[in-house]
Design a protein around this motif. Sequence first.
Motif, mmCIF file in Angstrom:
data_model
loop_
_atom_site.group_PDB
_atom_site.id
_atom_site.type_symbol
_atom_site.label_atom_id
_atom_site.label_comp_id
_atom_site.label_asym_id
_atom_site.label_seq_id
_atom_site.Cartn_x
_atom_site.Cartn_y
_atom_site.Cartn_z
ATOM 1 N N GLN B 157 4.882 8.966 -0.601
ATOM 2 C CA GLN B 157 5.347 7.917 -1.504
ATOM 3 C C GLN B 157 6.719 7.421 -1.060
ATOM 4 N N ARG B 158 7.544 8.309 -0.517
ATOM 5 C CA ARG B 158 8.854 7.882 -0.007
ATOM 6 C C ARG B 158 8.679 6.947 1.188
ATOM 7 N N VAL B 159 7.696 7.246 2.023
ATOM 8 C CA VAL B 159 7.414 6.356 3.161
ATOM 9 C C VAL B 159 6.977 4.989 2.641
ATOM 10 N N ALA B 160 6.109 5.003 1.626
ATOM 11 C CA ALA B 160 5.649 3.741 1.047
ATOM 12 C C ALA B 160 6.828 2.944 0.502
ATOM 13 N N ILE B 161 7.775 3.650 -0.127
ATOM 14 C CA ILE B 161 8.960 2.978 -0.663
ATOM 15 C C ILE B 161 9.785 2.390 0.486
ATOM 16 N N ALA B 162 9.947 3.170 1.554
ATOM 17 C CA ALA B 162 10.697 2.681 2.718
ATOM 18 C C ALA B 162 10.053 1.397 3.250
ATOM 19 N N GLY B 163 8.718 1.366 3.251
ATOM 20 C CA GLY B 163 8.003 0.178 3.716
ATOM 21 C C GLY B 163 8.331 -1.041 2.886
ATOM 22 N N ILE B 164 8.602 -0.821 1.606
ATOM 23 C CA ILE B 164 8.969 -1.939 0.720
ATOM 24 C C ILE B 164 10.440 -2.303 0.924
#
Lengths: 286, 287
Positions: B157-164
């Motif tokens: 989920q942190r990676v997904a946030i970084a993507g945003i």
Amino acid sequence: MISDITLGQFFPGKSAIHRLDPRTKIILATLFIVAVFVASNPVSFLLLFVSTVILIAVSKISFKVILKSIKPIVFIIVFTAILNIFMTKGEGEPLLSFWILNIYTEGIARAVMMALRVLILIVGTSILLTYTTSPISLTDGLESLLSPLKAINLPVHTFAMMMSIALRFIPTLVEETEKIMNAQKSRGADFTSGSLAQRAKALIPLLVPLFVSSFKRAEELATAMECRCYRGDKNRTKLVKLEYKGLDFAFMLIFVILLVALICLITIPYNYQSFGIIYDVLFFRV
Amino acid sequence: MKDYIIRTENLGFTYDDGDDAASEIPALSGVSINIERGEYVAILGHNGSGKSTFAKLLNMILTPSVGKIYIDGTDITAEEFSEDDVFDIRRKIGMVFQNPDNQLVATVVEEDVAFGPENLGLEREEIRRRVDSSLAVVGMTEYARHAPHKLSGGQKQRVAIAGIIAMRPNVIIFDESTAMLDPQGRHEVVDIMEKLNKEEGITVLNITHYMEEAARADRVIVINDGKIALDGTPRQVFKNVEKLRAMGLEAPQGNELILELKKAGLDIKGDSLTEAECIETLYKFLS
């Protein structure tokens, strides 16, 4: 278990093969496939086998991983080998013969070669493509190689994207399959015994939830991609720029030489009876 | 005139389930919300309350049936809104979803983070910079070359946030982004939300059904049956224990405990929004 299937799985690394341009690797894999099918006598297969072993060593992928990836295709290999042993009719006396079945030295040689062919094909292409190339760069490579087809309105980018997403979701779906299987097993489902028909039937309660969740996943993924401003290849840039370097040309040269060497080798006539002699010596029939 | 990043007027949405006209209950109706730039807002509601629908309307995944939405002053419900305009809105409003697996496109963490910037058509060097800085913000730099499916839920989920974050949005909507995570992962993600809001100045909308998370926001909006039921600071909102319970929600446990004690006739004074405050209040009362 199912998660042992490593086919289509990327192992990050820094070996020479990892550093090759994905386009190079696609070209090399194509050359390799041609080479595998060109090889048709023991010497050429020996050369192929040795090159594959070298390829494995250079890629620094562990043998354990490779062995694991072979496991699921063992059946196919054995099946082709057996067929070849019994179906090949050679010159001279059969080595063994019972009922209507005759085994010739040519048959054994062929069986070994066919088995090697499948084995080398799978291992070689996995190493060149899936193990050492991230699906995204593989996609980039394919897209770039096929980009001339855009001129005739082929959706090259869409195709490449679909492929990379399929690859990305293999581990996720395998994990999910295992989860569903365990859930079904805990309620008494039996996937491993019974007749073939029964086992196929047992798979239905596995496939239905898997399909349903895949569709749900697809929808969510599409939404998430749209939210990240995805709109096809319109005005899209790339983090990784594709560039052929010295290493790429070196590898291409080596592969071309390999292919030429193979073509030379197969023109050498080969006497399978010499194998028979080895057999005779081995089994003290001299 | 305040600087509203999101403004909705009388917003309504009805899911079109085909021919069955009788079942058309609006998922949202008469929602008017103003959200200022830089606010940290939690949107609460039980399942099916319409809170996720609200988020999807802001990001133009869904088109409202009635009402107006202004993003950064632009009316996104206007007729002449083109595909390029949609693109601009999505760049301003990032969204993190519930299931981290279904948001990650690539098989290497940094390539996934690069997906958004790549779609924006940025220069290679700029993409590189953004990927690195975004991974640093969520503390995942050391995992840049890892395969996402081997990470934990919270890490994914942190990676997904970084993507945003890499798309540099003004607003990030977290659509139940912590619902599928373990407590550890939830903490990580909520900490990042706060960090993004306080340090990067990003407007954060956290759509959730965890009271403890909502209590950490600056403002809580409760949506029930497609309408705004409560709107205010966490302190104001969580005073309405009875009302929340009627909507299928629970006030934070500490809050509830103190209120129950008061009801039982004890004369307790003080705040009890967070666990720490609750302990403090009880301690003062007992000593």
